[in-house]
Design an enzyme around this catalytic site. Structure first.
Site, mmCIF file in Angstrom:
data_model
loop_
_atom_site.group_PDB
_atom_site.id
_atom_site.type_symbol
_atom_site.label_atom_id
_atom_site.label_comp_id
_atom_site.label_asym_id
_atom_site.label_seq_id
_atom_site.Cartn_x
_atom_site.Cartn_y
_atom_site.Cartn_z
ATOM 1 N N ALA A 179 0.827 21.075 -44.585
ATOM 2 C CA ALA A 179 1.878 21.702 -43.411
ATOM 3 C C ALA A 179 2.999 20.854 -43.399
ATOM 4 O O ALA A 179 3.315 19.874 -44.006
ATOM 5 C CB ALA A 179 0.996 21.552 -42.110
ATOM 6 N N GLU A 207 8.971 10.401 -48.507
ATOM 7 C CA GLU A 207 8.814 9.020 -48.653
ATOM 8 C C GLU A 207 8.105 8.257 -47.690
ATOM 9 O O GLU A 207 7.262 7.139 -47.937
ATOM 10 C CB GLU A 207 10.516 8.200 -48.507
ATOM 11 C CG GLU A 207 11.108 7.796 -49.862
ATOM 12 C CD GLU A 207 12.265 7.178 -49.355
ATOM 13 O OE1 GLU A 207 12.522 6.662 -48.456
ATOM 14 O OE2 GLU A 207 13.137 7.241 -50.536
#
Lengths: 178, 178
Positions: free
Chosen positions: B75, B138
């Protein structure tokens, strides 16, 4: 892998009637620092109430966050003193539909949106209903309807009805063979 | 009955990376005034990705708002420039699972929590997958697993898995006979 994110600092942004917003600095598994925005919510209940004609209780309410009326199963926030969420479910079903149930069954917990919204919902199936006059909250305006379970199932599957707790409760209950 | 709640005034409390919180005064259908707390969210996507062995892609992520790891279908948030939510779904499936799908099908919209949280989720079924290396954000740490659809269905119905988008997508897809 340990995925835990550890709190470095917390900034309380808002403490309201329902929501509390805080923005935290956290350390990630690799030691990097990131910020996390969290809207905390007291949690709530959703009730799939089935009458003896296999019709389900629905409420239509204006949902201000979406600028439109949304159709949902009866539901409400946990309040201080509720203790068990079942107490809240009984209260909300009585207030919103004027219904009391002799049979209560858990349909499990639901996390509506795990990313930033700290709400947990407790779902229940209520059966063997009896009725009195509804008593909604003062600032709560709603329309009530009773919809055959099979019709409601089609509305959930097609996406015509898109409230998450309603979709989850209806599909779970049908799958469980009620 | 006209259930509309009309905005009288709006106070912007927070404008963050993901959430925007505002507290509004509104006029109710009976003319009374109430306050409404709204946490706005850009909206998102959830992807039920099914491989050719009828296994479903799941990610396990630390969800800071719940101080624990939550298991979910892939998601992500809508981002500026996504246009169609399907573009976001394709990006998230590629980033989180390293998967590209040739077949995409809408599983409808979901409103996770209509009361105070302005998020709309778009659910998709992705099939005919091919794979490359995942490329998560990240600050996103996750574990991937592929779980047989029947096993996942049981986890959704039992409440062992309680993420709303996952429960809704799995039960809808099963009901639709995938």
């Amino acid at each position: 892998m340990d995925l835990t994110e550890r709190t470095i600092s917390r900034r309380d942004v808002y403490n309201g009637r329902i929501l509390r917003l805080h923005v935290d600095q956290v350390s990630l598994p690799n030691g990097a620092v990131a910020s996390r925005e969290v809207a905390d919510h007291p949690g709530g209940v959703g009730i799939l109430a089935l009458d003896d004609q296999r019709r389900v209780a629905l409420v239509r309410q204006y949902r201000y966050a979406f600028s439109r009326v949304v159709t949902e199963i009866p539901a409400g926030k946990l309040e201080i003193g509720d203790g068990d969420p079942l107490a809240a479910a009984k209260r909300e079903l009585r207030e919103e539909m004027g219904a009391t149930a002799r049979s209560w069954q858990s349909l499990g917990e639901l996390i509506p949106s795990p990313g930033c919204y700290g709400e947990t919902l407790y779902l229940y199936l209520a059966r063997e209903l009896s009725f009195e006059a509804p008593a909604p909250d003062e600032d709560e305006f709603l329309e009530r309807e009773w919809v055959p379970l099979e019709e409601l199932l089609q509305r959930c599957v097609s996406g015509a009805l898109c409230d998450a707790k309603t979709v989850a409760a209806v599909l779970k209950a049908v799958y469980l063979g009620i």
